[in-house]
Design an enzyme around this catalytic site. Structure first.
Site, PDB file in Angstrom:
ATOM      1  N   GLN A  39       3.896   7.220   2.620  1.00 46.13           N
ATOM      2  CA  GLN A  39       2.481   6.884   2.505  1.00 46.13           C
ATOM      3  C   GLN A  39       2.050   6.902   1.045  1.00 46.13           C
ATOM      4  OE1 GLN A  39      -0.076   8.870   5.263  1.00 46.13           O
ATOM      5  NE2 GLN A  39      -1.829   7.706   4.597  1.00 46.13           N
ATOM      6  N   PHE A  40       2.158   5.742   0.396  1.00 46.66           N
ATOM      7  CA  PHE A  40       1.807   5.640  -1.024  1.00 46.66           C
ATOM      8  C   PHE A  40       0.342   5.928  -1.273  1.00 46.66           C
ATOM      9  CE2 PHE A  40       0.493   1.437   0.246  1.00 46.66           C
ATOM     10  CZ  PHE A  40      -0.514   1.095  -0.648  1.00 46.66           C
ATOM     11  N   THR A  41      -0.505   5.784  -0.252  1.00 47.88           N
ATOM     12  CA  THR A  41      -1.943   6.000  -0.448  1.00 47.88           C
ATOM     13  C   THR A  41      -2.288   7.445  -0.773  1.00 47.88           C
ATOM     14  OG1 THR A  41      -2.336   6.262   1.925  1.00 47.88           O
ATOM     15  CG2 THR A  41      -2.581   4.041   1.011  1.00 47.88           C
TER      16      THR A  41
END
Length: 149
Positions: free
Chosen positions: A78-80
């Protein structure tokens, strides 16, 4: 490296309507990888999560780790987690590792967790996914390899 860790009685992740990962009792780990992360952060994060004492012992106290209970781990990229919301209204992701850097590190993290004899399931890197879970407790923790929280 950042992680949102949730103690779960079940969790699953689907991509394109197909379940790609599913666990029973254990930890759901949403994993964000920083542009400057490497092997040291992977090792620290894997060991830290595996040994967090967040499961109840016979007295109902959180004294047991995932390793102690032989629990499972669902790992979802999850890059967010590196979204910077301090300016404006749209998060900026300039500190997140680009996909060509993040994907091999994500897989190294999975391998490191598996080397600890933890049954793992994963999401699909780079895919649009849906995660469902039953948070047990609820217990939700944040970890950052730079130890800023």
């Amino acid at each position: 490296m950042r992680a949102v860790i949730q103690r779960v009685s079940r969790a699953a992740v689907t991509a394109d309507g197909v379940t790609v990962g599913e666990i029973a009792d254990g930890l759901l780990v949403l994993l964000g990888i920083h542009a400057e992360d490497g092997d040291a952060e992977i090792s620290w994060m894997a060991e830290k999560i595996a040994n967090l004492r967040v499961f109840a012992d016979n007295d109902g106290k959180m004294n047991l780790s995932l390793l102690d209970i032989a629990g499972e781990m669902l790992i979802v990229s999850q890059f967010t987690l590196y979204g910077d919301c301090r300016k404006g209204r749209r998060p900026g992701y300039s500190t997140a590792a680009p996909p060509e850097t993040a994907e091999p590190l994500y897989h190294k993290f999975i391998t490191q967790v598996q080397a600890l004899d933890i049954k793992t399931a994963t999401g699909q890197f780079g895919a649009m996914m849906q995660v469902t879970l039953t948070n047990d407790g609820p217990v939700t923790l944040l970890l950052d390899s730079d130890k800023i929280f």
